[in-house]
Design a protein around this motif. Sequence first.
Motif, PDB file in Angstrom:
ATOM      1  N   ASN A   1      34.763  53.049  37.350  1.00 42.95           N
ATOM      2  CA  ASN A   1      33.960  52.463  36.261  1.00 42.95           C
ATOM      3  C   ASN A   1      32.473  52.716  36.523  1.00 42.95           C
TER       4      ASN A   1
ATOM      5  N   TRP B   1      33.754  46.128  24.593  1.00 47.59           N
ATOM      6  CA  TRP B   1      33.549  47.572  24.415  1.00 47.59           C
ATOM      7  C   TRP B   1      34.863  48.276  24.084  1.00 47.59           C
ATOM      8  N   MET B   2      35.962  47.822  24.690  1.00 52.68           N
ATOM      9  CA  MET B   2      37.268  48.394  24.330  1.00 52.68           C
ATOM     10  C   MET B   2      37.564  48.117  22.851  1.00 52.68           C
TER      11      MET B   2
ATOM     12  N   CYS C   1      32.510  42.696  36.323  1.00 53.71           N
ATOM     13  CA  CYS C   1      33.041  42.925  34.971  1.00 53.71           C
ATOM     14  C   CYS C   1      32.840  41.647  34.171  1.00 53.71           C
ATOM     15  N   ILE C   2      32.196  41.753  33.022  1.00 50.95           N
ATOM     16  CA  ILE C   2      31.914  40.535  32.249  1.00 50.95           C
ATOM     17  C   ILE C   2      33.188  39.874  31.712  1.00 50.95           C
TER      18      ILE C   2
ATOM     19  N   CYS D   1      30.696  49.749  29.723  1.00 45.39           N
ATOM     20  CA  CYS D   1      31.361  48.881  30.696  1.00 45.39           C
ATOM     21  C   CYS D   1      30.249  48.237  31.521  1.00 45.39           C
ATOM     22  N   SER D   2      30.328  46.933  31.746  1.00 43.59           N
ATOM     23  CA  SER D   2      29.235  46.265  32.476  1.00 43.59           C
ATOM     24  C   SER D   2      29.089  46.819  33.886  1.00 43.59           C
ATOM     25  N   LEU D   3      30.175  47.242  34.495  1.00 45.38           N
ATOM     26  CA  LEU D   3      30.091  47.780  35.869  1.00 45.38           C
ATOM     27  C   LEU D   3      29.283  49.070  35.886  1.00 45.38           C
TER      28      LEU D   3
ATOM     29  N   HIS E   1      36.486  39.966  33.375  1.00 43.60           N
ATOM     30  CA  HIS E   1      37.246  39.335  34.464  1.00 43.60           C
ATOM     31  C   HIS E   1      36.473  38.216  35.146  1.00 43.60           C
TER      32      HIS E   1
ATOM     33  N   GLU F   1      39.392  42.701  39.701  1.00 43.38           N
ATOM     34  CA  GLU F   1      38.003  42.537  39.259  1.00 43.38           C
ATOM     35  C   GLU F   1      37.684  41.055  39.044  1.00 43.38           C
TER      36      GLU F   1
ATOM     37  N   PHE G   1      33.091  55.700  30.577  1.00 44.74           N
ATOM     38  CA  PHE G   1      33.369  56.367  31.855  1.00 44.74           C
ATOM     39  C   PHE G   1      34.719  57.092  31.829  1.00 44.74           C
TER      40      PHE G   1
ATOM     41  N   CYS H   1      37.847  42.834  26.331  1.00 42.03           N
ATOM     42  CA  CYS H   1      36.632  43.614  26.577  1.00 42.03           C
ATOM     43  C   CYS H   1      35.976  43.986  25.238  1.00 42.03           C
TER      44      CYS H   1
ATOM     45  N   TYR I   1      43.905  48.343  27.287  1.00 46.15           N
ATOM     46  CA  TYR I   1      43.120  47.246  26.709  1.00 46.15           C
ATOM     47  C   TYR I   1      42.777  47.443  25.233  1.00 46.15           C
TER      48      TYR I   1
HETATM   49 FE1  SF4 Z   1      34.410  47.409  32.147  1.00 46.96          FE
HETATM   50 FE2  SF4 Z   1      35.581  46.283  30.044  1.00 46.96          FE
HETATM   51 FE3  SF4 Z   1      37.060  47.050  32.186  1.00 46.96          FE
HETATM   52 FE4  SF4 Z   1      35.383  44.991  32.354  1.00 46.96          FE
HETATM   53  S1  SF4 Z   1      37.193  45.110  31.057  1.00 46.96           S
HETATM   54  S2  SF4 Z   1      35.620  46.629  33.828  1.00 46.96           S
HETATM   55  S3  SF4 Z   1      33.679  45.619  31.042  1.00 46.96           S
HETATM   56  S4  SF4 Z   1      35.931  48.374  30.793  1.00 46.96           S
END
Ligand code: SF4
Length: 362
Positions: free
Chosen positions: A149, A307-308, A208-209, A121-123, A211, A236, A98, A305, A57
């Motif tokens: 995650n 955060w990615m 997951c915010i 990661c939101s999870l 998906h 997800e 993670f 994502c 990602y």
């Molecule tokens: Fe977590 Fe980002 Fe993967 Fe969603 S896309 S599960 S927020 S790392």
Amino acid sequence: MVDKAYDIPHQLEAGIRQMAEDVRLPAPLSAEKKSALIQHIKQLLKRENAVLVAHYYVDDELQRLADETGGCVADSLGMAHFGNTHPADTLVVIGVRFMGESAKILNPEKRILMPDLDANCSLDLECPADKFTAFCDEHPDRTVVVYTNTSAAVKARADWTVTSSNAVSIVRHLHEQGKKIIWAPDKHLGRYVQQETGADMLRWMGSCIVHEEFKAGELQELKKQNPDAKVLVHPESPQEVVELADFVGSTSGIINYAKKSEAQTFIVATDLGIFYKMREAAPGKKLIVAPTGGTSPTCSMCAHCPWMAMNGLENLAAVLETGSNEITIDENTRRKALVSIERMLEFSRSQNIMSETKRVAV
Ligand code: SF4
Ligand code: 13P
């Protein structure tokens, strides 16, 4: 039987959405600056005996750099496996927190660096270790299975860690042994696994915010416009989206499907960072990102994502230069978390569920 373990409080969910909106994104760079940074990073990797371990990602240029320097680009299972078998002293994990923690849990003797330690990661954020531990303690008869995650502390309370590559196989294996399960934190993946295995699962209701945003109605419209397209979905995603899929699987599974399928067009419900490797694996095929919102079938605003996206060339060079952003985990937690991850890795090796990781000589 499926039941709820824990609903995410509205305030926590709202706070996480705000964090996602407020992420520190890398500043745009000129072509000259990029090329200078890439050369510098290549030198630093040699100087530090370091290797890049990247997720599908992250930005194309980071994936390319990982490939060019003998690192790996993989799904979360592949990243854990690669880092665990590579001889470098330092692993630079380009992904989210993670993933860095898993690398440290598996490789305590190695230095694990990340371009930005706030890449989360939101999870993971929706599964606080104290609440999770208390819940597990109330159900001592259940086997605790957590998605990768999650934090090291949550993995330390689990019997098994799983990724989207092996979740169905591992839960099926446990179900066949008559085990009842606590599942955390992704409600959608948990529902999918329950449906595939018939296991008795108490599910944490995280999501997951990224998906969560894929929209079934708009996807149906897009399918009508592209009747020959195959729909590839990460589990997800919400149930209505999964039900429209021709293939449901991990990021590696999605790439492999596009490579092997006779189809020439794919609608893909996962982070669009995956297109870099999909184009490489299936050159010339048409890739369309699944709709994420609005009423238009072509809406594809947010399948990435946040955060990615915090990973960039500048912060990558900086951590290699300074050794900052090192992942540390207290030894007691690490040892406990290791048990649940090693169970997964061993099971995956025995069943031959190891995602492909490509290594190129430097
Ligand atoms: Fe977590 Fe980002 Fe993967 Fe969603 S896309 S599960 S927020 S790392
Ligand atoms: P994979 O294990 O399929 O790479 O998924 C990780 C992830 O965070 C998906 O959002």
